[in-house]
Design a protein around this motif. Structure first.
Motif, mmCIF file in Angstrom:
data_model
loop_
_atom_site.group_PDB
_atom_site.id
_atom_site.type_symbol
_atom_site.label_atom_id
_atom_site.label_comp_id
_atom_site.label_asym_id
_atom_site.label_seq_id
_atom_site.Cartn_x
_atom_site.Cartn_y
_atom_site.Cartn_z
ATOM 1 N N GLU A 49 -60.083 26.393 93.561
ATOM 2 C CA GLU A 49 -60.924 27.291 92.761
ATOM 3 C C GLU A 49 -61.256 28.569 93.531
ATOM 4 N N ASN A 54 -61.701 30.297 88.603
ATOM 5 C CA ASN A 54 -62.163 29.251 87.675
ATOM 6 C C ASN A 54 -62.489 29.847 86.302
ATOM 7 N N GLU A 55 -61.808 30.905 85.941
ATOM 8 C CA GLU A 55 -62.111 31.616 84.698
ATOM 9 C C GLU A 55 -62.039 30.730 83.457
ATOM 10 N N GLU A 56 -61.222 29.697 83.499
ATOM 11 C CA GLU A 56 -61.044 28.833 82.331
ATOM 12 C C GLU A 56 -62.081 27.714 82.246
ATOM 13 N N ASP A 57 -62.866 27.537 83.288
ATOM 14 C CA ASP A 57 -63.880 26.471 83.317
ATOM 15 C C ASP A 57 -65.170 26.995 82.680
ATOM 16 N N GLU A 58 -65.437 26.546 81.486
ATOM 17 C CA GLU A 58 -66.620 27.014 80.748
ATOM 18 C C GLU A 58 -67.931 26.510 81.350
ATOM 19 N N MET A 63 -68.758 32.285 88.485
ATOM 20 C CA MET A 63 -67.426 32.696 88.053
ATOM 21 C C MET A 63 -66.633 33.193 89.259
ATOM 22 N N LYS A 66 -59.023 34.749 90.524
ATOM 23 C CA LYS A 66 -57.889 34.571 91.420
ATOM 24 C C LYS A 66 -57.818 35.753 92.383
#
Length: 165
Positions: A49, A54-58, A63, A66
């Protein structure tokens, strides 16, 4: 030239100078580990991460994005150069301490392998080989054990009274 145990024969002032260097070097090394802990990069998923985001982890509380090409190359480049210099200097002190040659070889060669595996592994993980996160954890732990062992050996030798002889 006999170098095994040379550290113990040095004057009190030189051993104090060496011990001070190793203590300050250790403070810097372990401060780096505190930084890693602070960034939550002490687990395989935390490492992934930290570099891949971790942009896709709601459910993420912080935040992370990459890392870019320049940032990754700078991180890998500076860490490999600085860590190799750290282990070269500490390794030189290990070689003039009194210890079995096999232990000295382990404490002075292993950290270089771990530096390549750790920071090369971070880069390889970043480019998509995600299982390298486990190599990074393992090699980073070995690097820390080697650093601690080498620093303790040198400090112990510096604390011993000089050989008279």
């Amino acid at each position: 030239m006999e170098y095994n145990g040379l550290l113990c024969t040095l004057s009190k002032e030189i051993r104090l100078f060496i011990a001070t260097f190793v203590i300050i070097l250790s403070i810097g090394y372990f401060t780096g580990l505190l930084f890693i802990k602070h960034t939550e990069a002490t687990s395989p998923n935390g490492i992934e991460e930290n570099y891949l985001g971790n942009e896709e982890d709601e459910e993420a509380t912080v935040m992370k994005f990459k890392k870019g090409d320049r940032e990754m190359l700078t991180t890998v480049h500076t860490h490999i150069l600085s860590m190799s210099l750290i282990f070269f200097l500490l390794g030189g002190l290990v070689w003039i301490s009194k210890a079995p040659k096999k232990w000295k070889l382990l404490l002075t060669i292993e950290p270089f392998l771990s530096v390549i595996l750790t920071f090369g592994g971070i880069y390889l993980m970043w480019i998509g080989i995600s299982w390298f996160k486990y190599v990074v954890i393992f090699s980073g732990a070995l690097m820390t054990l080697s650093f601690t062992g080498a620093a303790c050996l040198v400090l112990w030798q510096c604390a011993k009274p000089p050989k008279v002889g």
